[in-house]
Write a protein that holds these residues in place. Structure first.
Motif, PDB file in Angstrom:
ATOM      1  N   GLY A  19       0.809  -1.213   0.000  1.00 49.80           N
ATOM      2  CA  GLY A  19       0.000   0.000   0.000  1.00 49.80           C
ATOM      3  C   GLY A  19       0.839   1.258   0.000  1.00 49.80           C
ATOM      4  N   PHE A  20       1.888   1.265   0.826  1.00 47.53           N
ATOM      5  CA  PHE A  20       2.736   2.464   0.931  1.00 47.53           C
ATOM      6  C   PHE A  20       3.524   2.680  -0.361  1.00 47.53           C
ATOM      7  CE2 PHE A  20       6.093   5.262   2.187  1.00 47.53           C
ATOM      8  CZ  PHE A  20       5.542   6.054   3.189  1.00 47.53           C
ATOM      9  N   LEU A  21       4.135   1.609  -0.876  1.00 44.62           N
ATOM     10  CA  LEU A  21       4.955   1.748  -2.080  1.00 44.62           C
ATOM     11  C   LEU A  21       4.110   2.089  -3.307  1.00 44.62           C
ATOM     12  CD1 LEU A  21       7.595  -1.108  -1.764  1.00 44.62           C
ATOM     13  CD2 LEU A  21       7.937   1.350  -1.488  1.00 44.62           C
ATOM     14  N   ALA A  22       2.918   1.502  -3.399  1.00 42.34           N
ATOM     15  CA  ALA A  22       2.042   1.809  -4.531  1.00 42.34           C
ATOM     16  C   ALA A  22       1.709   3.294  -4.554  1.00 42.34           C
ATOM     17  CB  ALA A  22       0.767   0.973  -4.462  1.00 42.34           C
ATOM     18  N   PHE A  23       1.343   3.831  -3.378  1.00 40.88           N
ATOM     19  CA  PHE A  23       1.037   5.258  -3.351  1.00 40.88           C
ATOM     20  C   PHE A  23       2.280   6.090  -3.624  1.00 40.88           C
ATOM     21  CE2 PHE A  23       0.433   9.456  -1.714  1.00 40.88           C
ATOM     22  CZ  PHE A  23      -0.845   9.765  -2.152  1.00 40.88           C
ATOM     23  N   ALA A  24       3.426   5.689  -3.054  1.00 40.71           N
ATOM     24  CA  ALA A  24       4.667   6.448  -3.244  1.00 40.71           C
ATOM     25  C   ALA A  24       5.058   6.518  -4.716  1.00 40.71           C
ATOM     26  CB  ALA A  24       5.790   5.823  -2.427  1.00 40.71           C
ATOM     27  N   ILE A  25       4.881   5.425  -5.447  1.00 32.83           N
ATOM     28  CA  ILE A  25       5.205   5.413  -6.879  1.00 32.83           C
ATOM     29  C   ILE A  25       4.282   6.350  -7.650  1.00 32.83           C
ATOM     30  CG2 ILE A  25       5.139   3.978  -8.964  1.00 32.83           C
ATOM     31  CD1 ILE A  25       6.099   1.648  -7.136  1.00 32.83           C
ATOM     32  N   ILE A  26       2.990   6.279  -7.358  1.00 34.39           N
ATOM     33  CA  ILE A  26       2.024   7.161  -8.020  1.00 34.39           C
ATOM     34  C   ILE A  26       2.330   8.621  -7.707  1.00 34.39           C
ATOM     35  CG2 ILE A  26      -0.422   7.815  -8.142  1.00 34.39           C
ATOM     36  CD1 ILE A  26      -0.994   4.820  -7.393  1.00 34.39           C
ATOM     37  N   PHE A  27       2.639   8.896  -6.445  1.00 35.79           N
ATOM     38  CA  PHE A  27       2.961  10.263  -6.022  1.00 35.79           C
ATOM     39  C   PHE A  27       4.232  10.759  -6.718  1.00 35.79           C
ATOM     40  CE2 PHE A  27       5.125  13.168  -3.063  1.00 35.79           C
ATOM     41  CZ  PHE A  27       4.176  14.178  -2.979  1.00 35.79           C
ATOM     42  N   ALA A  28       5.248   9.904  -6.809  1.00 34.06           N
ATOM     43  CA  ALA A  28       6.499  10.298  -7.459  1.00 34.06           C
ATOM     44  C   ALA A  28       6.273  10.650  -8.929  1.00 34.06           C
ATOM     45  CB  ALA A  28       7.524   9.170  -7.333  1.00 34.06           C
ATOM     46  N   LEU A  58      -4.653   2.903  10.263  1.00 36.42           N
ATOM     47  CA  LEU A  58      -4.728   1.444  10.214  1.00 36.42           C
ATOM     48  C   LEU A  58      -6.090   0.959  10.698  1.00 36.42           C
ATOM     49  CD1 LEU A  58      -1.247   0.129  11.419  1.00 36.42           C
ATOM     50  CD2 LEU A  58      -2.374  -0.326   9.238  1.00 36.42           C
ATOM     51  N   ILE A  59      -6.563   1.566  11.787  1.00 36.84           N
ATOM     52  CA  ILE A  59      -7.877   1.198  12.314  1.00 36.84           C
ATOM     53  C   ILE A  59      -8.978   1.565  11.316  1.00 36.84           C
ATOM     54  CG2 ILE A  59      -9.575   1.675  14.123  1.00 36.84           C
ATOM     55  CD1 ILE A  59      -7.188   2.107  16.025  1.00 36.84           C
ATOM     56  N   GLN A  60      -8.887   2.781  10.771  1.00 33.13           N
ATOM     57  CA  GLN A  60      -9.898   3.245   9.814  1.00 33.13           C
ATOM     58  C   GLN A  60      -9.915   2.387   8.556  1.00 33.13           C
ATOM     59  OE1 GLN A  60      -8.629   5.405   6.909  1.00 33.13           O
ATOM     60  NE2 GLN A  60     -10.629   5.113   5.956  1.00 33.13           N
ATOM     61  N   GLY A  61      -8.719   2.117   7.987  1.00 32.40           N
ATOM     62  CA  GLY A  61      -8.641   1.323   6.778  1.00 32.40           C
ATOM     63  C   GLY A  61      -9.124  -0.103   6.992  1.00 32.40           C
ATOM     64  N   TYR A 124      -8.540 -13.874  -2.996  1.00 28.60           N
ATOM     65  CA  TYR A 124      -7.432 -14.801  -3.188  1.00 28.60           C
ATOM     66  C   TYR A 124      -6.748 -15.200  -1.879  1.00 28.60           C
ATOM     67  CZ  TYR A 124      -7.594 -14.471  -8.275  1.00 28.60           C
ATOM     68  OH  TYR A 124      -7.986 -14.551  -9.597  1.00 28.60           O
ATOM     69  N   THR A 125      -6.655 -14.281  -0.909  1.00 31.63           N
ATOM     70  CA  THR A 125      -6.008 -14.627   0.356  1.00 31.63           C
ATOM     71  C   THR A 125      -6.972 -15.301   1.319  1.00 31.63           C
ATOM     72  OG1 THR A 125      -6.482 -12.464   1.360  1.00 31.63           O
ATOM     73  CG2 THR A 125      -4.401 -12.702   0.163  1.00 31.63           C
ATOM     74  N   GLY A 126      -8.264 -15.037   1.157  1.00 30.12           N
ATOM     75  CA  GLY A 126      -9.253 -15.634   2.041  1.00 30.12           C
ATOM     76  C   GLY A 126      -9.376 -14.963   3.384  1.00 30.12           C
ATOM     77  N   ASP A 127      -8.658 -13.856   3.599  1.00 37.94           N
ATOM     78  CA  ASP A 127      -8.818 -13.117   4.848  1.00 37.94           C
ATOM     79  C   ASP A 127      -8.577 -11.625   4.625  1.00 37.94           C
ATOM     80  OD1 ASP A 127      -6.085 -12.533   5.034  1.00 37.94           O
ATOM     81  OD2 ASP A 127      -5.671 -14.269   6.281  1.00 37.94           O
ATOM     82  N   LEU A 128      -8.536 -10.865   5.722  1.00 42.50           N
ATOM     83  CA  LEU A 128      -8.532  -9.403   5.615  1.00 42.50           C
ATOM     84  C   LEU A 128      -7.251  -8.737   6.114  1.00 42.50           C
ATOM     85  CD1 LEU A 128     -12.187  -8.716   6.840  1.00 42.50           C
ATOM     86  CD2 LEU A 128     -11.345  -8.602   4.492  1.00 42.50           C
ATOM     87  N   TRP A 129      -6.282  -9.514   6.582  1.00 34.85           N
ATOM     88  CA  TRP A 129      -5.070  -8.893   7.121  1.00 34.85           C
ATOM     89  C   TRP A 129      -4.359  -8.049   6.076  1.00 34.85           C
ATOM     90  CZ3 TRP A 129      -4.702  -8.422  12.016  1.00 34.85           C
ATOM     91  CH2 TRP A 129      -5.127  -9.411  12.891  1.00 34.85           C
ATOM     92  N   LEU A 130      -4.139  -8.625   4.908  1.00 39.61           N
ATOM     93  CA  LEU A 130      -3.407  -7.916   3.858  1.00 39.61           C
ATOM     94  C   LEU A 130      -4.199  -6.701   3.377  1.00 39.61           C
ATOM     95  CD1 LEU A 130      -1.329  -9.624   1.122  1.00 39.61           C
ATOM     96  CD2 LEU A 130      -2.718  -7.657   0.536  1.00 39.61           C
ATOM     97  N   CYS A 131      -5.515  -6.866   3.200  1.00 38.20           N
ATOM     98  CA  CYS A 131      -6.370  -5.761   2.734  1.00 38.20           C
ATOM     99  C   CYS A 131      -6.360  -4.601   3.719  1.00 38.20           C
ATOM    100  CB  CYS A 131      -7.798  -6.240   2.542  1.00 38.20           C
ATOM    101  SG  CYS A 131      -8.010  -7.532   1.324  1.00 38.20           S
ATOM    102  N   GLY A 132      -6.538  -4.911   5.004  1.00 41.85           N
ATOM    103  CA  GLY A 132      -6.583  -3.859   6.018  1.00 41.85           C
ATOM    104  C   GLY A 132      -5.282  -3.101   6.115  1.00 41.85           C
ATOM    105  N   LEU A 134      -2.938  -2.828   3.728  1.00 39.80           N
ATOM    106  CA  LEU A 134      -2.748  -2.053   2.495  1.00 39.80           C
ATOM    107  C   LEU A 134      -3.568  -0.765   2.531  1.00 39.80           C
ATOM    108  CD1 LEU A 134      -2.623  -3.429  -1.107  1.00 39.80           C
ATOM    109  CD2 LEU A 134      -4.091  -1.485  -0.595  1.00 39.80           C
ATOM    110  N   HIS A 135      -4.812  -0.871   2.935  1.00 38.74           N
ATOM    111  CA  HIS A 135      -5.699   0.291   2.984  1.00 38.74           C
ATOM    112  C   HIS A 135      -5.185   1.330   3.978  1.00 38.74           C
ATOM    113  CE1 HIS A 135     -10.190   1.562   2.554  1.00 38.74           C
ATOM    114  NE2 HIS A 135      -9.428   2.613   2.750  1.00 38.74           N
ATOM    115  N   GLY A 136      -4.788   0.865   5.175  1.00 34.61           N
ATOM    116  CA  GLY A 136      -4.277   1.789   6.181  1.00 34.61           C
ATOM    117  C   GLY A 136      -2.993   2.468   5.747  1.00 34.61           C
TER     118      GLY A 136
END
Length: 210
Positions: A19-28, A58-61, A124-132, A134-136
Motif C-alpha cells: 500500500g505504501f509503495l504503490a502510493f509512493a510510486i504514483i505520487f512520485a 490502520l484502524i480506519q482502513g 485470493y487470500t481468504g482473509d482481511l489482514w493484507l487488505c486492512g 494495504l488500505h491503512g
C-alpha cells in the motif's frame, strides 16, 4: 470475519509495504510530472500525532475492509457468487465516499479501482489482514506522510505538504486527491491484473476466467 491466525505478521507486512509503495510510486510520477509542489512541514512536535495517525489510519482502513470486503463481499458471495460480490461490494465502497469534498467522476472511478484491487486480494487470500494493512498504509502515505488530500479530506499533512498544480488533474486528481488521477487509476488496474495473475497461479481460490 475472515482473519486467519497463520502468518499474520507476514501478510500484514506485505500489505502495508504494498500500500505504501504503490502510493509512493504514483505520487512520485505526479511530482516529477509537475502535478504537485511539495515542501517539508515536519516538526518534532508532530511525532505524537504522527504515531497516532499511523495507528488511526490502520484502524480506519481495516474497519472499511471489515465492512466492505469482510461482511458485504462475504454475504453477497454466499448469495450470488464471487463476480457479483466483487462488483457490488466495490460499488458499495465507492458510494460511501460520494459525500466527500471534491468528489468527481474520476475520483469515483479511482475508488472503484481501489475497491476492485482489495476485493481481489480478499478473495485470493481468504482473509482481511493484507487488505486492512494495504488500505491503512495507503491512507497514511496519502495524508500524514506525503500531504495530499485523503479522498477529498485535507489538513492531515505532518511530514510533507503537497499542493496540487492547476491544469494537471490527470496527475494530481484535483481537489479530491490523487485517487482521481489517471496515473492512479492505471496503476491500480495494473495491480489488479497482477493480483489475478498471482492469485490464479498460487492461491487455493480461483476465479473462473473461462
Amino acid at each position: 470475519m475472515p482473519f486467519k491466525k497463520d502468518k499474520i505478521a507476514q501478510k500484514f507486512g506485505i500489505g502495508y509495504l504494498t500500500g505504501f509503495l504503490a502510493f509512493a510510486i504514483i505520487f512520485a510520477i505526479a511530482v516529477f510530472g509537475g502535478g504537485f509542489t511539495t515542501k517539508i512541514v515536519w516538526s518534532s512536535k508532530n511525532i505524537v500525532l504522527f504515531v497516532l495517525m499511523l495507528i488511526g489510519f490502520l484502524i480506519q482502513g481495516t474497519t472499511e475492509e471489515i465492512v466492505c470486503r469482510g461482511y458485504v463481499q462475504g454475504r453477497i458471495t454466499e448469495k450470488l457468487g464471487i463476480f457479483w460480490a466483487i462488483a457490488l461490494s466495490t460499488l458499495f465502497f465507492a458510494s460511501g465516499h460520494l459525500g466527500n469534498a471534491g468528489v468527481s467522476l474520476e475520483g469515483f472511478v479511482g475508488l472503484l479501482a481501489f475497491g476492485i484491487l482489495t476485493a481481489l486480494l480478499r478473495f485470493y487470500t481468504g482473509d482481511l489482514w493484507l487488505c486492512g494493512a494495504l488500505h491503512g498504509a495507503w491512507n497514511f502515505a496519502e495524508g500524514p506522510f506525503f500531504g495530499t488530500p485523503v479522498s477529498g479530506i485535507s489538513g492531515t499533512e505532518l511530514l510533507f505538504k503537497s499542493t496540487s498544480v492547476p491544469h494537471h488533474p490527470w496527475l494530481n486528481g484535483g481537489a479530491f486527491g490523487i485517487e482521481a488521477s489517471l496515473t492512479c487509476i492505471i496503476v491500480l488496474i495494473l495491480l489488479s491484473f497482477l493480483t489475478v495473475y498471482l492469485g490464479q497461479k498460487y492461491s487455493d481460490n480461483k476465479l473462473d476466467l473461462n
